[in-house]
Design a protein around this motif. Structure first.
Motif, mmCIF file in Angstrom:
data_model
loop_
_atom_site.group_PDB
_atom_site.id
_atom_site.type_symbol
_atom_site.label_atom_id
_atom_site.label_comp_id
_atom_site.label_asym_id
_atom_site.label_seq_id
_atom_site.Cartn_x
_atom_site.Cartn_y
_atom_site.Cartn_z
ATOM 1 N N ALA A 49 5.530 7.063 126.645
ATOM 2 C CA ALA A 49 6.918 7.527 126.647
ATOM 3 C C ALA A 49 7.262 8.125 125.295
ATOM 4 N N TYR A 50 7.978 9.220 125.322
ATOM 5 C CA TYR A 50 8.273 9.938 124.100
ATOM 6 C C TYR A 50 9.660 9.616 123.548
ATOM 7 N N GLY A 51 10.473 8.862 124.283
ATOM 8 C CA GLY A 51 11.794 8.499 123.767
ATOM 9 C C GLY A 51 12.698 9.701 123.681
ATOM 10 N N SER A 52 13.545 9.738 122.666
ATOM 11 C CA SER A 52 14.485 10.840 122.507
ATOM 12 C C SER A 52 13.758 12.092 122.062
ATOM 13 N N ALA A 53 14.433 13.228 122.203
ATOM 14 C CA ALA A 53 13.808 14.499 121.891
ATOM 15 C C ALA A 53 13.304 14.527 120.463
ATOM 16 N N SER A 54 12.016 14.845 120.359
ATOM 17 C CA SER A 54 11.341 14.999 119.082
ATOM 18 C C SER A 54 11.243 13.734 118.260
ATOM 19 N N GLY A 55 11.997 12.706 118.609
ATOM 20 C CA GLY A 55 11.921 11.452 117.901
ATOM 21 C C GLY A 55 12.614 11.471 116.560
ATOM 22 N N SER A 56 13.240 12.581 116.161
ATOM 23 C CA SER A 56 13.925 12.662 114.878
ATOM 24 C C SER A 56 14.987 13.744 114.962
ATOM 25 N N GLY A 57 15.706 13.921 113.871
ATOM 26 C CA GLY A 57 16.707 14.977 113.812
ATOM 27 C C GLY A 57 18.023 14.613 114.439
ATOM 28 N N SER A 67 11.874 14.490 133.223
ATOM 29 C CA SER A 67 10.710 14.067 134.003
ATOM 30 C C SER A 67 11.079 13.598 135.401
ATOM 31 N N LEU A 68 12.384 13.362 135.654
ATOM 32 C CA LEU A 68 12.816 12.943 136.994
ATOM 33 C C LEU A 68 12.895 14.107 137.970
ATOM 34 N N HIS A 69 12.949 15.346 137.446
ATOM 35 C CA HIS A 69 13.065 16.541 138.286
ATOM 36 C C HIS A 69 14.260 16.401 139.246
ATOM 37 N N SER A 70 15.380 16.018 138.678
ATOM 38 C CA SER A 70 16.589 15.797 139.484
ATOM 39 C C SER A 70 17.126 17.078 140.101
ATOM 40 N N SER A 394 -3.279 17.484 129.668
ATOM 41 C CA SER A 394 -2.159 17.874 130.525
ATOM 42 C C SER A 394 -0.916 18.231 129.728
ATOM 43 N N LYS A 395 -0.908 17.937 128.411
ATOM 44 C CA LYS A 395 0.288 18.145 127.597
ATOM 45 C C LYS A 395 0.056 19.009 126.367
ATOM 46 N N ILE A 396 -1.183 19.336 126.086
ATOM 47 C CA ILE A 396 -1.466 20.117 124.896
ATOM 48 C C ILE A 396 -0.905 21.527 125.057
ATOM 49 N N PRO A 397 -0.147 22.019 124.104
ATOM 50 C CA PRO A 397 0.532 23.316 124.269
ATOM 51 C C PRO A 397 -0.402 24.492 123.988
ATOM 52 N N VAL A 398 -1.288 24.768 124.931
ATOM 53 C CA VAL A 398 -2.200 25.902 124.821
ATOM 54 C C VAL A 398 -2.101 26.735 126.091
ATOM 55 N N SER A 399 -2.809 27.835 126.135
ATOM 56 C CA SER A 399 -2.748 28.724 127.289
ATOM 57 C C SER A 399 -3.355 28.061 128.519
ATOM 58 N N SER A 440 5.486 28.532 115.462
ATOM 59 C CA SER A 440 4.405 27.791 114.828
ATOM 60 C C SER A 440 4.372 26.370 115.377
ATOM 61 N N ARG A 441 3.337 25.637 114.998
ATOM 62 C CA ARG A 441 3.165 24.267 115.491
ATOM 63 C C ARG A 441 4.342 23.383 115.114
ATOM 64 N N SER A 442 4.887 23.589 113.944
ATOM 65 C CA SER A 442 6.005 22.761 113.484
ATOM 66 C C SER A 442 7.272 22.968 114.292
ATOM 67 N N ASP A 443 7.313 24.016 115.115
ATOM 68 C CA ASP A 443 8.495 24.296 115.929
ATOM 69 C C ASP A 443 8.484 23.550 117.252
ATOM 70 N N MET A 444 7.395 22.828 117.562
ATOM 71 C CA MET A 444 7.317 22.110 118.833
ATOM 72 C C MET A 444 8.395 21.044 118.928
ATOM 73 N N LEU A 445 8.881 20.854 120.137
ATOM 74 C CA LEU A 445 9.943 19.882 120.387
ATOM 75 C C LEU A 445 9.641 19.178 121.708
ATOM 76 N N VAL A 446 9.715 17.866 121.720
ATOM 77 C CA VAL A 446 9.475 17.097 122.941
ATOM 78 C C VAL A 446 10.805 16.865 123.640
ATOM 79 N N MET A 447 10.968 17.460 124.816
ATOM 80 C CA MET A 447 12.208 17.335 125.581
ATOM 81 C C MET A 447 12.004 16.604 126.898
ATOM 82 N N SER A 448 10.823 16.013 127.094
ATOM 83 C CA SER A 448 10.535 15.295 128.326
ATOM 84 C C SER A 448 9.535 14.190 128.032
ATOM 85 N N THR A 449 9.618 13.117 128.796
ATOM 86 C CA THR A 449 8.619 12.060 128.656
ATOM 87 C C THR A 449 7.239 12.544 129.086
ATOM 88 N N ASP A 450 7.180 13.701 129.747
ATOM 89 C CA ASP A 450 5.889 14.291 130.090
ATOM 90 C C ASP A 450 5.225 14.957 128.889
#
Length: 534
Positions: A49-57, A67-70, A394-399, A440-450
């Motif tokens: 589980a990733y918790g809140s978005a990005s875990g900081s900020g 992740s519920l796809h409501s 399944s989660k790595i941000p590549v093509s 860039s890589r530093s711009d990634m943001l986690v917005m889902s537990t997926d």
């Protein structure tokens, strides 16, 4: 693109940004949804589980909502959990061909089924006796300049976990990846359902470093004789090593005479030469020998002082101080000294095996993933390297083509090594069509537990895998923000195009509530990301 068109896109983007700044609405009523998602105690993926978005900020968005796809509306649980099938089993299952999507085991895949042939495929899956509620998911892609459609030969079975049939005949489905397979052949049934004959891939076991690679052998003093007479070591075999659990089943007993000679030579040369009465061959060897040499010198000094104390009449407290001095830091050196008395029995040195040890690689990948993405502890997955390799893939941000490459790798260790390589080289995200740097890589943001990349389906039934970014550049917005069918509750979406080549890159999501953070973020389609991530 001419200058007038470019200017129109720029003006439209500035207008959209101004509209975003003016967005303000009432607070979201999501309390019931937030408390409705409970993690199961027996879910092996609770640690992911990733918790809140990005875990900081100071972000306030609840990542479990995405992740519920409501947006699919209410769906009913099938209460069906398929047992894993043995490797090599051949099945006939309905197929889903998806462009821009690569499904991995344990990953979630939402579907909005509109086309009659795929509706027939879902119906067949729900009623089939063999592998009930199971479909096969295969990536399709366009190859070459003429856009020829190709089918991947490696896919993943997906179990239908939830579904709901709507009044217009369409079906909303939530599936979960199960096992990889090879596609042997495919056909269309009389009812129109696409089907295929698949063979379940037998996953290999995680590789471990052989026990003989780190076994303890005889003390160094016993090897000095071997260094003087190599032939005696070959004749004696393992006689000097009986106290260290050597037996007829040991590694050396299975080697030929030539292999044993090479192996024994490696054993002798692996010890620091200073301890064998020879000069060191390098500074590294000298450095390895220093702790034990220092301790031996200290012991000799102490022995001479004790002998001198009988003649010089040293006082008791002076004697105690001198007795304590040689052993300062001895405890800290015990481990190093113990390691100096160890030597591998295996044919290759320990570090060579460690390069392919699945558990060592899993720990390294987990550390890198936590550093880049900011996930909580992944210890549960580190103990299961195969699951970890699929989890990250399944989660790595590549093509999508790179993700398909990961899906086709059979060996766990090789897949882990490839993922480590991708994370090491992952720096910038570029447009596939024009190579414009988007983020860039530093711009990634986690917005889902997926995770930072997940699959979502639009009202037309097209599935998009998107990576979420806090910032992006070189993009232009088309249209006005809308909340309808938003994948992220509380955010409106606007289509984003590459300002250079005009290909759709994804969407900008903007908060409809000024108290919801982040205020905006980007969703970039993995199918439009360049393979080169440097």
């Amino acid at each position: 693109m001419d200058e007038d068109h470019r200017q129109r896109l720029l003006d439209r983007e500035l207008y959209q940004i101004e509209q975003i700044r003016q967005l303000d609405s009432e607070e979201l009523e999501i309390e019931e949804v937030e408390h409705g998602h409970q993690s199961s105690d027996d879910d092996p993926y609770d640690d992911r589980a990733y918790g809140s978005a990005s875990g900081s900020g100071g972000y306030t968005f609840n990542t479990s909502l995405a992740s519920l796809h409501s947006y699919l509306g209410e769906v009913e649980d099938t209460h069906n959990r398929l047992a894993f099938l043995d490797g090599g089993v051949i099945l006939h299952v309905p197929l889903f061909y998806l462009e821009g999507v690569v499904l991995f085991p344990e990953a979630t895949l939402p579907l909005r089924v509109i086309q009659p042939n795929f509706i027939a495929a879902v119906d067949r899956a729900l009623r089939q006796a063999e592998a009930p509620h199971t479909i096969g998911v295969v990536r399709v892609y366009r190859d070459g300049d003429n856009g020829t459609i190709r089918f991947a030969t490696t896919g993943t079975t997906a179990e239908i976990r939830q579904y709901r049939r709507l009044e217009d005949g369409s079906i909303n489905v939530v599936t979960r990846g199960q096992q990889r397979f090879r596609l042997r052949r495919r056909w269309i049934e009389l009812g129109g359902a696409p089907c295929g004959e698949i063979q379940i891939i037998e996953e290999d076991l995680p590789l471990r470093t052989p026990r003989d690679a780190v076994g303890q052998l005889a003390p160094l003093r016993n090897l000095s004789a071997a260094n003087a007479s190599h032939s005696k070591l070959l004749v004696r075999g393992n006689q000097d090593h009986d106290s260290d659990a050597s037996s007829d089943d040991s590694f050396e007993s299975k080697l030929s005479l030539t292999e044993r000679r090479l192996h024994s030579s490696a054993l002798v040369s692996s010890y620091p030469h200073d301890l064998l009465g020879e000069s060191t061959s390098s500074d590294d060897d000298r450095l390895m020998c220093e702790p034990e040499l220092q301790l031996e010198n200290s012991l000799q000094s102490l022995h001479s002082v004790k002998n001198r104390s009988h003649d010089d009449g040293l006082k008791g407290h002076e004697m105690k101080r001198l007795s304590d001095m040689p052993f300062r830091g001895a405890k800290r050196r015990n481990h190093s000294i113990h390691r100096l008395r160890e030597c591998p029995r295996a044919y290759w040195p320990y570090w060579a095996y460690q390069m392919y040890d699945s558990y060592c690689l899993a720990q390294r990948l987990s550390d890198m993933w936590k550093k880049i993405v900011g996930t909580p502890s992944m210890d549960a997955l580190v103990r299961k390297p195969g699951l970890l390799s699929f989890h990250v893939a399944s989660k790595i941000p590549v093509s999508e083509s790179t993700r398909q490459e990961l899906l086709e790798i059979d060996g766990i260790s090789y897949r882990l090594r490839r993922e480590i390589e991708l994370l090491e080289n992952f720096d910038r995200i570029k447009c596939r069509s024009c190579q414009t740097v988007i983020a860039s890589r530093s711009d990634m943001l986690v917005m889902s537990t997926d995770g930072p990349l997940g699959a979502y389906v639009n009202p037309s039934g097209y599935v998009h895998e998107i990576m979420t970014l806090l910032k992006a550049s070189g993009l232009a917005l088309i249209g006005i923000p809308t909340e309808e069918y938003s994948w992220f509750p509380g955010y409106a979406w606007t289509i984003a195009y590459c300002a250079t080549c005009e290909y759709q890159m994804g969407w900008l999501f903007t908060s409809t509530n000024k108290k919801l953070k982040p205020r905006s973020f980007w969703g970039i389609r993995s199918s439009q990301v360049a393979d080169d991530m440097h």
